[in-house]
Design a protein around this motif. Structure first.
Motif, PDB file in Angstrom:
ATOM      1  N   THR A 114       8.752   8.589  -3.700  1.00 57.95           N
ATOM      2  CA  THR A 114       7.336   8.463  -3.653  1.00 57.95           C
ATOM      3  C   THR A 114       6.676   9.331  -4.590  1.00 57.95           C
ATOM      4  O   THR A 114       7.136  10.398  -4.785  1.00 57.95           O
ATOM      5  CB  THR A 114       7.192   9.279  -2.243  1.00 57.95           C
ATOM      6  N   SER A 115       5.823   8.846  -5.312  1.00 59.46           N
ATOM      7  CA  SER A 115       5.073   9.604  -6.176  1.00 59.46           C
ATOM      8  C   SER A 115       3.424   9.547  -6.107  1.00 59.46           C
ATOM      9  O   SER A 115       3.082   8.500  -5.446  1.00 59.46           O
ATOM     10  CB  SER A 115       5.448   8.846  -7.802  1.00 59.46           C
ATOM     11  N   ALA A 116       2.893  10.519  -6.381  1.00 62.44           N
ATOM     12  CA  ALA A 116       1.396  10.641  -6.361  1.00 62.44           C
ATOM     13  C   ALA A 116       0.999  11.715  -7.044  1.00 62.44           C
ATOM     14  O   ALA A 116       1.765  12.364  -7.597  1.00 62.44           O
ATOM     15  CB  ALA A 116       1.164  11.073  -4.627  1.00 62.44           C
ATOM     16  N   ILE A 117      -0.316  11.575  -7.082  1.00 59.97           N
ATOM     17  CA  ILE A 117      -1.146  12.353  -7.937  1.00 59.97           C
ATOM     18  C   ILE A 117      -2.314  13.128  -6.915  1.00 59.97           C
ATOM     19  O   ILE A 117      -3.041  12.503  -6.515  1.00 59.97           O
ATOM     20  CB  ILE A 117      -1.823  11.962  -9.141  1.00 59.97           C
ATOM     21  N   VAL A 118      -2.186  14.295  -7.015  1.00 57.52           N
ATOM     22  CA  VAL A 118      -3.062  15.323  -6.010  1.00 57.52           C
ATOM     23  C   VAL A 118      -3.781  16.254  -6.985  1.00 57.52           C
ATOM     24  O   VAL A 118      -3.448  16.565  -8.180  1.00 57.52           O
ATOM     25  CB  VAL A 118      -2.231  16.008  -4.993  1.00 57.52           C
ATOM     26  N   GLU A 119      -5.028  16.468  -6.656  1.00 50.42           N
ATOM     27  CA  GLU A 119      -5.655  17.385  -7.256  1.00 50.42           C
ATOM     28  C   GLU A 119      -6.089  18.879  -6.581  1.00 50.42           C
ATOM     29  O   GLU A 119      -6.110  18.694  -5.348  1.00 50.42           O
ATOM     30  CB  GLU A 119      -7.322  16.798  -7.790  1.00 50.42           C
TER      31      GLU A 119
END
Length: 165
Positions: A114-119
């Protein structure tokens, strides 16, 4: 004031430091190129969102929990929540949100990557005093007090002795 939901680290893994982990600082520069001469560059804001690119393995059971958390607790990924992220020194719990829907290709063996970009809007830079202290002692192992004593001797003893006949 309501509290934010927390990353369920008792059921899902915390984001590990692996090949997919990256920190992207906010691009706060405005640049103007001219036909001749030096380009002009300036800050357009003082602080902005820091992005974390995260990739972590999940079992099929963890991936099901992740999908449910994303849908029902994080409002389809739109909601803010707290999560431990690595800031360069240690894991720190930050207020984050997904900026795109996570991707999860399945690998051999049934594991989901699982890959994601969070800010986060939290400022991850150390304060000014810590930065200056780190610069003054970087690599030397000496304390700030030792540096001040050495600097004092250089300015008030060694330099005048070298200048005066």
């Amino acid at each position: 004031m309501t509290s934010l939901p927390a990353w369920p680290d008792y059921a899902l893994p915390a984001p590990p430091l692996n090949d997919g982990y990256a920190v992207t600082l906010a691009d706060n520069l405005q640049r103007t190129d001219f036909e001749q001469g030096e380009s002009r560059q300036r800050n357009i804001f003082r602080s902005g969102a820091t992005q974390y690119s995260i990739t972590w393995p999940m079992t099929p059971q963890q991936f099901d929990i992740f999908k449910g958390v994303l849908r029902w607790i994080l409002c389809d990924g739109n909601g803010w929540f707290t999560m431990p992220v690595f800031d360069g020194q240690d894991y720190v719990t930050r207020k984050v949100r997904f900026i795109k829907q996570p991707m999860a290709p399945k690998r051999d063996g049934g594991e989901w990557m699982t890959s994601a970009i969070v800010e986060t809007m939290d400022d991850i830079a150390p304060d000014q005093t810590s930065t200056i202290a780190a610069l003054l002692t970087f690599g030397s192992g000496e304390t700030v007090q030792d540096f001040v004593a050495r600097f004092h001797d250089a300015v008030h003893v060694s330099l005048p002795a070298a200048v005066l006949p």
